[in-house]
Design a protein around this motif. Sequence first.
Motif, PDB file in Angstrom:
ATOM      1  N   TRP A  83      -7.082   1.887   1.659  1.00 10.97           N
ATOM      2  CA  TRP A  83      -6.733   1.099   0.484  1.00 10.97           C
ATOM      3  C   TRP A  83      -7.558  -0.176   0.396  1.00 10.97           C
ATOM      4  O   TRP A  83      -7.767  -0.707  -0.689  1.00 10.97           O
ATOM      5  CB  TRP A  83      -5.236   0.771   0.496  1.00 10.97           C
ATOM      6  CG  TRP A  83      -4.782   0.074   1.737  1.00 10.97           C
ATOM      7  CD1 TRP A  83      -4.373   0.652   2.901  1.00 10.97           C
ATOM      8  CD2 TRP A  83      -4.711  -1.322   1.951  1.00 10.97           C
ATOM      9  NE1 TRP A  83      -4.057  -0.303   3.826  1.00 10.97           N
ATOM     10  CE2 TRP A  83      -4.248  -1.529   3.271  1.00 10.97           C
ATOM     11  CE3 TRP A  83      -4.992  -2.435   1.168  1.00 10.97           C
ATOM     12  CZ2 TRP A  83      -4.059  -2.783   3.813  1.00 10.97           C
ATOM     13  CZ3 TRP A  83      -4.797  -3.697   1.708  1.00 10.97           C
ATOM     14  CH2 TRP A  83      -4.336  -3.855   3.018  1.00 10.97           C
ATOM     15  N   LYS A  84      -8.063  -0.664   1.522  1.00  5.48           N
ATOM     16  CA  LYS A  84      -8.871  -1.886   1.501  1.00  5.48           C
ATOM     17  C   LYS A  84     -10.185  -1.685   0.740  1.00  5.48           C
ATOM     18  O   LYS A  84     -10.720  -2.620   0.159  1.00  5.48           O
ATOM     19  CB  LYS A  84      -9.154  -2.363   2.922  1.00  5.48           C
ATOM     20  CG  LYS A  84      -7.935  -2.963   3.589  1.00  5.48           C
ATOM     21  CD  LYS A  84      -8.274  -3.522   4.947  1.00  5.48           C
ATOM     22  CE  LYS A  84      -7.041  -4.153   5.563  1.00  5.48           C
ATOM     23  NZ  LYS A  84      -7.316  -4.707   6.892  1.00  5.48           N
ATOM     24  N   ARG A  85     -10.688  -0.445   0.719  1.00  3.90           N
ATOM     25  CA  ARG A  85     -11.913  -0.166  -0.046  1.00  3.90           C
ATOM     26  C   ARG A  85     -11.664  -0.348  -1.540  1.00  3.90           C
ATOM     27  O   ARG A  85     -12.540  -0.809  -2.262  1.00  3.90           O
ATOM     28  CB  ARG A  85     -12.395   1.262   0.221  1.00  3.90           C
ATOM     29  CG  ARG A  85     -13.006   1.404   1.582  1.00  3.90           C
ATOM     30  CD  ARG A  85     -13.628   2.773   1.716  1.00  3.90           C
ATOM     31  NE  ARG A  85     -13.083   3.354   2.937  1.00  3.90           N
ATOM     32  CZ  ARG A  85     -12.956   4.632   3.167  1.00  3.90           C
ATOM     33  NH1 ARG A  85     -13.327   5.507   2.275  1.00  3.90           N
ATOM     34  NH2 ARG A  85     -12.465   5.061   4.303  1.00  3.90           N
ATOM     35  N   GLU A  90      -6.507   2.493   6.749  1.00 13.01           N
ATOM     36  CA  GLU A  90      -6.609   1.392   5.775  1.00 13.01           C
ATOM     37  C   GLU A  90      -7.644   1.650   4.690  1.00 13.01           C
ATOM     38  O   GLU A  90      -8.421   0.777   4.301  1.00 13.01           O
ATOM     39  CB  GLU A  90      -6.878   0.079   6.503  1.00 13.01           C
ATOM     40  CG  GLU A  90      -5.763  -0.283   7.461  1.00 13.01           C
ATOM     41  CD  GLU A  90      -5.973  -1.603   8.156  1.00 13.01           C
ATOM     42  OE1 GLU A  90      -7.124  -2.075   8.262  1.00 13.01           O
ATOM     43  OE2 GLU A  90      -4.966  -2.166   8.599  1.00 13.01           O
ATOM     44  N   ILE A 101      -9.487  -2.389  -2.908  1.00  9.45           N
ATOM     45  CA  ILE A 101      -9.377  -3.828  -3.159  1.00  9.45           C
ATOM     46  C   ILE A 101     -10.767  -4.467  -3.178  1.00  9.45           C
ATOM     47  O   ILE A 101     -11.089  -5.262  -4.064  1.00  9.45           O
ATOM     48  CB  ILE A 101      -8.476  -4.493  -2.096  1.00  9.45           C
ATOM     49  CG1 ILE A 101      -7.035  -4.038  -2.293  1.00  9.45           C
ATOM     50  CG2 ILE A 101      -8.577  -6.010  -2.179  1.00  9.45           C
ATOM     51  CD1 ILE A 101      -6.090  -4.511  -1.221  1.00  9.45           C
ATOM     52  N   GLN A 146       0.808  -1.209   0.000  1.00 13.82           N
ATOM     53  CA  GLN A 146       0.000   0.000   0.000  1.00 13.82           C
ATOM     54  C   GLN A 146       0.850   1.271   0.000  1.00 13.82           C
ATOM     55  O   GLN A 146       0.464   2.265  -0.612  1.00 13.82           O
ATOM     56  CB  GLN A 146      -1.016   0.018   1.141  1.00 13.82           C
ATOM     57  CG  GLN A 146      -0.482  -0.100   2.523  1.00 13.82           C
ATOM     58  CD  GLN A 146      -0.527  -1.511   3.036  1.00 13.82           C
ATOM     59  OE1 GLN A 146      -0.477  -2.471   2.275  1.00 13.82           O
ATOM     60  NE2 GLN A 146      -0.611  -1.670   4.331  1.00 13.82           N
TER      61      GLN A 146
END
Length: 122
Positions: A73-75, A71, A77, A9
């Motif tokens: 960045w998880k959205r 976090e 993904i 990330q």
Amino acid sequence: MRLSSDIPQYSAMLVMAVTILFQGLVLFDLVGIVIGENMWLKYISGSSKIAIGIFMVIFLLVNHFFFTYKEKWKRFIAEFEEENRKNKRVGAIILYLYLFVSILGFYALHLWLVTWNNPNWG
């Protein structure tokens, strides 16, 4: 959290930061051409290394809060997890083309605009 899980990330954040920076530089150059001033010479070349360093730290912190803080960045993904193989392949091609144009293309355009708008060049 392990360091090895943080690397992807932050790598993506840095690539996005470079992309946004080059796009911003081209916009900066185009504004200078429109208003008829050498913005690069006026604002960037005359700046101290400390001011440039402070700008870079603030710029990276802003990118950190947009992409990696809490976090987020998880959205990104999760948004693309349900794609089939063909859509992933097409998306990857579009992504690499975008990165190529944004990084190399805008960097080259920026260099050309800086030299074109500079009376001391060539």
